[in-house]
Design a protein around this motif. Sequence first.
Motif, short mmCIF file in Angstrom:
data_model
loop_
_atom_site.label_atom_id
_atom_site.label_comp_id
_atom_site.label_asym_id
_atom_site.label_seq_id
_atom_site.Cartn_x
_atom_site.Cartn_y
_atom_site.Cartn_z
N LEU A 36 32.64 36.25 36.14
CA LEU A 36 32.43 35.51 37.38
C LEU A 36 32.82 36.32 38.61
O LEU A 36 32.23 36.16 39.68
CB LEU A 36 33.20 34.19 37.34
CG LEU A 36 32.66 33.15 36.36
CD1 LEU A 36 33.61 31.96 36.26
CD2 LEU A 36 31.28 32.69 36.77
N THR A 37 33.80 37.19 38.47
CA THR A 37 34.17 38.06 39.58
C THR A 37 33.05 39.04 39.89
O THR A 37 32.71 39.27 41.05
CB THR A 37 35.47 38.82 39.26
OG1 THR A 37 36.50 37.88 39.00
CG2 THR A 37 35.88 39.71 40.42
N LEU A 87 47.29 38.26 32.16
CA LEU A 87 47.87 37.73 33.41
C LEU A 87 47.58 38.67 34.58
O LEU A 87 47.21 38.23 35.66
CB LEU A 87 49.37 37.55 33.27
CG LEU A 87 49.87 36.22 32.73
CD1 LEU A 87 51.37 36.27 32.49
CD2 LEU A 87 49.52 35.09 33.66
N GLY A 88 47.74 39.97 34.35
CA GLY A 88 47.48 40.94 35.40
C GLY A 88 46.03 40.96 35.84
O GLY A 88 45.72 41.03 37.04
N ILE A 89 45.10 40.89 34.89
CA ILE A 89 43.67 40.90 35.22
C ILE A 89 43.31 39.65 36.02
O ILE A 89 42.55 39.72 37.00
CB ILE A 89 42.82 41.02 33.95
CG1 ILE A 89 42.94 42.43 33.37
CG2 ILE A 89 41.35 40.70 34.25
CD1 ILE A 89 42.29 42.62 32.02
N ASN A 90 43.83 38.50 35.61
CA ASN A 90 43.52 37.27 36.34
C ASN A 90 44.12 37.28 37.74
O ASN A 90 43.49 36.81 38.69
CB ASN A 90 44.00 36.06 35.54
CG ASN A 90 43.14 35.82 34.34
OD1 ASN A 90 41.94 35.61 34.46
ND2 ASN A 90 43.73 35.89 33.17
N LEU A 91 45.31 37.81 37.86
CA LEU A 91 45.92 37.94 39.18
C LEU A 91 45.11 38.90 40.06
O LEU A 91 44.87 38.64 41.23
CB LEU A 91 47.36 38.43 39.04
CG LEU A 91 48.22 38.42 40.28
CD1 LEU A 91 48.38 37.01 40.81
CD2 LEU A 91 49.58 39.03 39.98
N GLN A 98 37.23 42.38 45.03
CA GLN A 98 36.32 43.48 45.34
C GLN A 98 36.64 44.72 44.50
O GLN A 98 35.72 45.38 43.99
CB GLN A 98 36.38 43.86 46.84
CG GLN A 98 35.98 42.75 47.77
CD GLN A 98 37.15 41.85 48.12
OE1 GLN A 98 38.29 42.05 47.67
NE2 GLN A 98 36.88 40.82 48.91
N SER A 99 37.90 45.05 44.36
CA SER A 99 38.26 46.24 43.60
C SER A 99 38.01 46.04 42.10
O SER A 99 37.59 46.97 41.41
CB SER A 99 39.70 46.66 43.85
OG SER A 99 40.59 45.68 43.36
N LEU A 100 38.24 44.83 41.59
CA LEU A 100 37.94 44.55 40.18
C LEU A 100 36.44 44.66 39.94
O LEU A 100 36.01 45.25 38.94
CB LEU A 100 38.45 43.16 39.78
CG LEU A 100 38.16 42.73 38.35
CD1 LEU A 100 38.81 43.69 37.35
CD2 LEU A 100 38.63 41.31 38.11
#
Length: 115
Positions: A36-37, A87-91, A98-100
């Motif tokens: 979704l990102t 947790l880190g990826i969701n945060l 944008q960076s993800l």
Amino acid sequence: MIEFPGLLEFSHTHCVAICAVLLPVNLLATLQTIILTVLERSSWVWKTAGLASLCAGIMVLHVLTWFVIGVVAIQTFVLLTLGSVCLGINLWAVLHPQSLRWVVVGLRQAVLRPV
């Protein structure tokens, strides 16, 4: 009111069931957040990231209950790492999408590049 010893006992008694549910839900919800990102669906990213973070947080707390009683095994470290990474990826998806998106699109292009 929930008592801490009772919560520890429940976590240890039902460990296989807890992990059997949390592991796939955590991975699938985090994958959904990433998808979704990339698709730029910001209103849904918050919802899926919230669900995935809740599952990852519960998994981390479950693993920490094993550390409380002194169980140190490879499984506990693998699950702790998995929960922490999710947790880190969701945060990351919530705070800086944008960076993800840039990283995921770059990885996709690198993998699908014709040789």
